[in-house]
Design a protein around this motif. Structure first.
Motif, PDB file in Angstrom:
ATOM      1  N   ALA A  16       0.831  -1.207   0.000  1.00  0.00           N
ATOM      2  CA  ALA A  16       0.000   0.000   0.000  1.00  0.00           C
ATOM      3  C   ALA A  16       0.864   1.255   0.000  1.00  0.00           C
ATOM      4  N   GLN A  17       1.962   1.213   0.725  1.00  0.00           N
ATOM      5  CA  GLN A  17       2.866   2.349   0.787  1.00  0.00           C
ATOM      6  C   GLN A  17       3.519   2.587  -0.579  1.00  0.00           C
ATOM      7  N   LEU A  18       3.956   1.506  -1.219  1.00  0.00           N
ATOM      8  CA  LEU A  18       4.565   1.617  -2.537  1.00  0.00           C
ATOM      9  C   LEU A  18       3.566   2.176  -3.540  1.00  0.00           C
ATOM     10  N   GLU A  19       2.338   1.675  -3.504  1.00  0.00           N
ATOM     11  CA  GLU A  19       1.313   2.153  -4.434  1.00  0.00           C
ATOM     12  C   GLU A  19       1.048   3.644  -4.220  1.00  0.00           C
ATOM     13  N   ALA A  20       0.942   4.071  -2.973  1.00  0.00           N
ATOM     14  CA  ALA A  20       0.690   5.484  -2.684  1.00  0.00           C
ATOM     15  C   ALA A  20       1.833   6.356  -3.199  1.00  0.00           C
ATOM     16  N   ARG A  21       3.053   5.881  -3.046  1.00  0.00           N
ATOM     17  CA  ARG A  21       4.203   6.655  -3.504  1.00  0.00           C
ATOM     18  C   ARG A  21       4.217   6.782  -5.026  1.00  0.00           C
ATOM     19  N   LEU A  22       4.000   5.671  -5.721  1.00  0.00           N
ATOM     20  CA  LEU A  22       4.034   5.702  -7.180  1.00  0.00           C
ATOM     21  C   LEU A  22       2.910   6.585  -7.730  1.00  0.00           C
ATOM     22  N   ARG A  23       1.728   6.482  -7.154  1.00  0.00           N
ATOM     23  CA  ARG A  23       0.613   7.298  -7.643  1.00  0.00           C
ATOM     24  C   ARG A  23       0.863   8.782  -7.375  1.00  0.00           C
ATOM     25  N   ALA A  24       1.409   9.102  -6.222  1.00  0.00           N
ATOM     26  CA  ALA A  24       1.713  10.504  -5.909  1.00  0.00           C
ATOM     27  C   ALA A  24       2.737  11.064  -6.895  1.00  0.00           C
ATOM     28  N   ALA A  25       3.739  10.260  -7.227  1.00  0.00           N
ATOM     29  CA  ALA A  25       4.782  10.724  -8.141  1.00  0.00           C
ATOM     30  C   ALA A  25       4.238  10.931  -9.545  1.00  0.00           C
ATOM     31  N   LEU A  26       3.458   9.983 -10.051  1.00  0.00           N
ATOM     32  CA  LEU A  26       2.924  10.108 -11.403  1.00  0.00           C
ATOM     33  C   LEU A  26       1.953  11.279 -11.514  1.00  0.00           C
ATOM     34  N   THR A  27       1.175  11.507 -10.471  1.00  0.00           N
ATOM     35  CA  THR A  27       0.274  12.657 -10.461  1.00  0.00           C
ATOM     36  C   THR A  27       1.056  13.954 -10.536  1.00  0.00           C
ATOM     37  N   ARG A  28       2.127  14.030  -9.758  1.00  0.00           N
ATOM     38  CA  ARG A  28       2.962  15.231  -9.770  1.00  0.00           C
ATOM     39  C   ARG A  28       3.597  15.443 -11.137  1.00  0.00           C
ATOM     40  N   CYS A  29       4.048  14.383 -11.767  1.00  0.00           N
ATOM     41  CA  CYS A  29       4.670  14.498 -13.087  1.00  0.00           C
ATOM     42  C   CYS A  29       3.695  15.077 -14.098  1.00  0.00           C
ATOM     43  N   ALA A  30       2.459  14.588 -14.087  1.00  0.00           N
ATOM     44  CA  ALA A  30       1.454  15.114 -15.014  1.00  0.00           C
ATOM     45  C   ALA A  30       1.188  16.592 -14.757  1.00  0.00           C
ATOM     46  N   GLN A  31       1.174  16.994 -13.498  1.00  0.00           N
ATOM     47  CA  GLN A  31       0.894  18.388 -13.145  1.00  0.00           C
ATOM     48  C   GLN A  31       1.965  19.340 -13.667  1.00  0.00           C
ATOM     49  N   VAL A  32       3.207  18.887 -13.751  1.00  0.00           N
ATOM     50  CA  VAL A  32       4.284  19.774 -14.213  1.00  0.00           C
ATOM     51  C   VAL A  32       4.527  19.646 -15.713  1.00  0.00           C
ATOM     52  N   GLY A  33       3.686  18.896 -16.413  1.00  0.00           N
ATOM     53  CA  GLY A  33       3.767  18.852 -17.863  1.00  0.00           C
ATOM     54  C   GLY A  33       4.563  17.719 -18.449  1.00  0.00           C
ATOM     55  N   LEU A  34       4.840  16.703 -17.680  1.00  0.00           N
ATOM     56  CA  LEU A  34       5.573  15.552 -18.199  1.00  0.00           C
ATOM     57  C   LEU A  34       4.612  14.520 -18.772  1.00  0.00           C
ATOM     58  N   THR A  35       4.864  14.111 -19.998  1.00  0.00           N
ATOM     59  CA  THR A  35       4.096  13.021 -20.598  1.00  0.00           C
ATOM     60  C   THR A  35       4.846  11.700 -20.502  1.00  0.00           C
TER      61      THR A  35
END
Length: 532
Positions: A201-220
């Motif tokens: 669960a911790q790993l999943e939360a970390r990966l989802r948080a990171a991918l969300t942040r990447c999309a917000q800053v314009g990374l595809t």
């Protein structure tokens, strides 16, 4: 299949045949048409959905060519120590740690940088012990090449005054021979080996948080520089389910025992996830004096940094992965490490006949002039990070001296020598904000505009070259140049809408520019709120 037409003030395609457009149409994850509003509307046909982006500038999908997704997720969910101005401030932030900062009963944090503290000296364990006498604490430095731990962490790892430095690492000790609590490079592994792994669960939360942040800053897309097996398996499951929001070009982690699993598996390709490369570490980082130099550090005579793998072992691993069909990517910061890495890549690729696998030097940060020429002549990928230069420029001279700076952070020289530039950030060591990378590549200044003419301005990139570095450069470095990096009918519909024009607008505008929308395979993975 719905067709969507995106309209904008300008669209930069990076297509030499038609560099500028006004609109693009998307259908089934690909670009149906790119051109004028009338041309694209006609190609889309009746009933197409229209999205008017107003005064925005649209560019091809921006890709970070060297980053760490799990590391970013961990930094977003544990104690953040960036910009902490002193040891006292670090202790204060730790005392307010959220529950997500604990892995088992270990307290985790990252981002401290002693160079920003009064005196610039490494910290000690005493301050941590006073506040956390029985809770193990593990704090990674901003460059992830050093850790600061307390006495309880040392006790659990069995580190005492009699513990020798591991190969490729340093256990810093005080004048009495006692461990100070600072561990450099491979010495970190002695402690991390006894830490419990993150829960699923911790790993999943970390990966989802990171991918969300990447999309917000314009990374595809992101090139993940050394992915752990558990993170890769989780992303594989998301890719199979169609829920992976960004493209991830994963490099297998080549340092530990997991490399055997990757080697047995061989290169792998999914829909949004690929793993056809491997990443090794040759040396440490400049900030923690682990970067391997030919000559002594100017500010620590007698110290020349660390090689994290014996040269013969690095060569053996590179040869094995090349023979298996992997692109080999090797971290090299110091000039001695870069000389070694070039030797290894050139010899192993010739022996295996894999020059076409586009092998990469990750960071290519400090090189002798002759090695810049060698890297370029071989047509290797120089995977460099513009914001590393603007983060390091205030103290790099003290470490290296003026003579070595001639080959440091030398993007223009590398490009002119024939290297293929792929730009990234190395997040979470740096901020994942790709617009900051575009700005640094063009100006070699910090956000305040210092220094006025840029730091070593002769190594700046043009606006067009900087944009290519985050688009066509990563596409070429991941064998995707026929699918991505440009906005051309038939290619994947990956693009970003920005509030400022990164080609014709002033570089200073990028400091406050906003991402309006991020689109991957035709799907909007981020849209800025209307009030933003």
């Amino acid at each position: 299949m719905e067709t969507t037409v995106y309209l904008a003030e300008r669209v930069w395609t990076l297509d030499a045949a038609r560099p500028r457009a006004q609109a693009l149409a998307v259908r089934d994850g690909r670009l149906l048409a790119v051109g004028t509003r009338d041309e694209v509307t006609a190609a889309a046909g009746p009933g197409a959905r229209q999205v008017d982006l107003g005064a925005a500038t649209v560019v091809p999908g921006l890709v970070d060519a060297h980053a760490h997704i799990h590391g970013l997720g961990r930094s977003l969910t544990t104690v953040r120590l960036e910009q902490a101005g002193s040891v006292d401030e670090v202790i204060h932030r730790l005392s307010e740690a959220p529950a997500s900062s604990f892995q088992g009963d270990w307290l985790l944090g990252r981002g401290w940088d002693q160079n920003a503290w009064p005196g610039g000296a490494f910290p000690g364990r005493q301050e941590l012990d006073a506040r956390f006498p029985s809770t193990p604490v593990f704090l990674t430095r901003v460059d992830h090449h050093a850790a600061w731990v307390n006495g309880e962490a040392l006790r659990r790892a069995g580190i005492t005054r009699d513990t020798p430095d591991p190969e490729g690492g340093r256990i810093l000790k005080d004048v009495h021979g006692e461990p100070t609590g600072v561990l450099v490079d491979n010495a970190m592994d002695v402690v991390s080996a006894v830490m419990p792994p993150p829960s699923r669960a911790q790993l999943e939360a970390r990966l989802r948080a990171a991918l969300t942040r990447c999309a917000q800053v314009g990374l595809t897309g992101v090139h993940d520089a050394g992915m752990e097996l558990d993170a890769f398996r989780m992303l594989q499951s998301w890719d199979a389910a169609g829920t992976l929001p960004l493209r991830v070009y994963a490099m297998a982690a080549g340092q530990g025992d997991e490399r055997h699993t990757y080697l047995d598996q061989g290169p792998w390709q999914g829909r949004m996830l690929a793993m056809r490369s491997v990443k090794f570490l040759s040396d440490g980082a400049l900030g923690s004096r682990g970067a391997a130099l030919h000559e002594d550090y100017c500010d620590e005579p007698g110290q020349r940094g660390l090689l994290l793998l014996p040269p013969e072992e690095l060569a053996s691993r590179a040869h094995a992965f090349m023979a298996r069909g992997f692109q080999v990517c090797i971290h090299a910061i110091g000039d001695r490490a870069n000389t070694l890495v070039l030797d290894v890549l050139l010899r192993a690729s010739e022996a295996t006949g894999t020059q076409a696998l586009r092998h990469r030097v990750e960071h290519a940060q400090i090189l002798r002039v002759d090695d810049i020429r060698r890297l370029g002549a071989a047509g290797l990928v120089a995977s460099v990070q513009p914001t590393h230069a603007t983060s390091d420029m205030r103290w790099a001279d003290a470490r290296l001296g003026q003579a070595r700076l001639k080959g440091a952070y030398a993007w223009r020289s590398l490009r002119d020598a024939g290297a293929h530039l792929a730009l990234g950030s190395d997040f979470p060591i740096e901020n994942p904000d790709v617009l900051a990378g575009l700005y640094a590549a063009r100006t070699r200044q910090d956000a305040s505009g210092w220094p006025a003419s840029g730091w070593r301005p002769e190594e700046r990139l043009t606006a067009h070259e900087a944009l290519e570095g985050f688009t066509t450069g990563p596409a070429w470095a991941s064998f995707d140049e026929d699918r991505r990096g440009r906005l051309v009918a038939g290619l994947d519909a990956d693009f970003v809408a920005l509030s400022e024009d990164p080609l014709e607008g002033p570089a200073s505008a990028l400091v406050k520019a906003r991402v309006i929308a991020t689109v991957v395979a035709g799907a909007e993975v981020y849209r800025a709120p209307p009030s933003a």
